[in-house]
Scaffold this motif. Structure first.
Motif, PDB file in Angstrom:
ATOM      1  N   ASN A 249     -12.715 -41.850-114.670  1.00 57.93           N
ATOM      2  CA  ASN A 249     -11.336 -42.249-114.903  1.00 57.93           C
ATOM      3  C   ASN A 249     -10.997 -43.365-113.926  1.00 57.93           C
ATOM      4  N   PHE A 250     -10.771 -44.571-114.466  1.00 56.64           N
ATOM      5  CA  PHE A 250     -10.547 -45.727-113.602  1.00 56.64           C
ATOM      6  C   PHE A 250      -9.178 -45.700-112.924  1.00 56.64           C
ATOM      7  N   GLN A 251      -8.293 -44.837-113.401  1.00 60.20           N
ATOM      8  CA  GLN A 251      -6.983 -44.731-112.753  1.00 60.20           C
ATOM      9  C   GLN A 251      -7.042 -43.801-111.547  1.00 60.20           C
ATOM     10  N   THR A 252      -7.716 -42.641-111.723  1.00 63.16           N
ATOM     11  CA  THR A 252      -7.789 -41.668-110.629  1.00 63.16           C
ATOM     12  C   THR A 252      -9.051 -41.826-109.780  1.00 63.16           C
ATOM     13  N   LYS A 253     -10.032 -42.626-110.287  1.00 60.84           N
ATOM     14  CA  LYS A 253     -11.315 -42.829-109.611  1.00 60.84           C
ATOM     15  C   LYS A 253     -12.118 -41.522-109.509  1.00 60.84           C
ATOM     16  N   LYS A 254     -11.850 -40.591-110.442  1.00 60.81           N
ATOM     17  CA  LYS A 254     -12.542 -39.307-110.435  1.00 60.81           C
ATOM     18  C   LYS A 254     -13.251 -39.095-111.770  1.00 60.81           C
ATOM     19  N   LEU A 255     -14.298 -38.255-111.722  1.00 58.62           N
ATOM     20  CA  LEU A 255     -14.998 -37.902-112.957  1.00 58.62           C
ATOM     21  C   LEU A 255     -14.131 -36.964-113.789  1.00 58.62           C
ATOM     22  N   GLN A 256     -14.102 -37.250-115.108  1.00 53.58           N
ATOM     23  CA  GLN A 256     -13.274 -36.456-116.024  1.00 53.58           C
ATOM     24  C   GLN A 256     -14.147 -35.890-117.123  1.00 53.58           C
TER      25      GLN A 256
END
Length: 384
Positions: free
Chosen positions: A16-23
């Motif tokens: 997720n490029f907004q949260t910088k976390k794997l989704q």
């Protein structure tokens, strides 16, 4: 042992490029694998065009008949991923759910990577081959029924920001229950507001509007509506309305029918690119009434509205459906009461019978830019 016919159940993750976390990928984004084209039995070829070949096929399991379109794909394009044009057509068809638009059932594949097939609902007739083989022309009541269904389909497409860009009789299908379906979305594009420029000159020549013939970079839903006018005129006159053999020929036919456009009726007309190279022949008369002397005043008004030179003033599908032409006698026929016809495309002798009718081989002639065709033949002039 793995069963490859089963859906893929293994979970995956995306960044997720907004949260910088794997989704985690949700179940609704996990789909079944494409079926093989071998699960369909080929019956006969229905048609062949620039953008694919269409067959009548039968599902070997359900025994239901479908239309199978083999998408023409350049093998080299797969080096950079799945072709954008093919993705666009599939995406548009999957998003459209309307009784007057052909339904895409599924996408199937062959043994090679570039062999892709679209499985669509089967319609018994296409309007072009039907017109070529009609013993008795459509009545005005039946013409109204066909045009109203076409307008409803375009109302849906344009309302969902889709331009078909290749409306013509060979891309209109008819079922035995009288339902019209708009087909072949190989050239269709979505548009935004404000609109961006698109590839010019792709609309089939006989149905191409004057703004594209004269090199306008702007394309809107008005190009589909010009084609509706051409089809309405074709059904009423029982022959192609503007059967040009080149872009110059097409422009001359339009001028003969509608008169020469001017800056007063089409603002920005004199600045169109093609007019920097040649002069249009002066013809001051609108000859629609002469061409259709039997048509009522409201019918002529509808045709004139569809053939407005200025795309901004041309009729929309919504406006056409509100026309008094469809409310006066003879009233539009009920689709269920439309006559049924022999399935010419499925007859063994269909090739010879179709070639004896009106030839449509010139429909796509003239795709080159008109400025290139003219060359040094005509002197460079401008309208004053």
């Amino acid at each position: 042992m793995t069963d490859w016919s089963e859906p893929i159940r293994k979970k995956g993750f995306v960044l997720n490029f907004q949260t910088k976390k794997l989704q985690e990928i949700s179940d609704r984004h996990i789909t079944n694998p494409c079926r093989s084209v071998e699960e369909y039995e080929k019956l006969n070829m229905l048609g062949q065009g620039t953008y694919g070949v269409v067959y009548r096929v039968r599902d070997k399991k359900t025994k239901k008949e479908y239309a199978l379109k083999k998408v023409k794909v350049d093998r080299d394009l797969f080096r950079d991923g799945f072709p954008v044009a093919c993705l666009r057509e599939i995406s548009i068809l999957k998003s459209c759910k309307h009784e007057n638009i052909v339904d895409l059932k599924e996408v199937v594949v062959g043994e090679q990577l570039e062999k892709i097939f679209l499985v669509m609902e089967y319609c018994e007739q296409d309007l072009a081959s039907l017109l070529d083989n009609l013993e008795k022309p459509f009545s005005e009541s039946e013409v109204k029924c066909i045009i109203m269904q076409l307008l409803r389909g375009l109302e849906y497409l344009h309302g969902h920001y889709i331009i078909h860009r290749d409306i013509k009789v060979s891309n209109l299908l008819l079922t035995d229950t009288g339902c019209l379906k708009i087909a072949d979305f190989g050239l269709a594009r979505t548009f935004s507001v404000p609109q961006k420029s698109m590839t010019p000159g792709l609309v089939t020549l006989w149905y191409r509007p004057p703004e594209l013939l004269l090199g306008s970079p702007n394309q809107s839903t008005a190009i589909d509506m010009w084609a509706v006018g051409c089809i309405l005129g074709e059904l009423l006159s029982h022959k192609p309305l503007l059967p040009g053999t080149s872009e110059i020929s097409q422009i001359n036919l339009i001028v003969d029918l509608l008169g020469t456009p001017s800056e007063s009726i089409w603002p920005g007309f004199k600045d169109l690119p093609a007019l920097q190279n040649f002069n249009l022949r002066q013809q001051p008369y609108n000859n629609l009434k002469t061409r259709f002397p039997y048509l009522s005043q409201v019918g002529l008004r509808l045709l004139n509205f569809l053939f407005m030179y200025d795309p901004m003033k041309r009729a929309t599908a919504v406006e056409c459906l509100q026309s008094s032409y469809f409310k006066e006698a003879p009233l539009p026929a009920d689709p269920k009461l439309m006559p049924s016809f022999p399935q010419h495309r499925n007859l063994k002798a269909s090739t010879s019978s179709m070639t004896s009718g009106r030839t449509r081989t010139q429909e796509r002639v003239g795709n080159s830019n008109i400025s290139d065709i003219l060359g040094n033949v005509l002197k460079k002039k401008r309208f004053e």
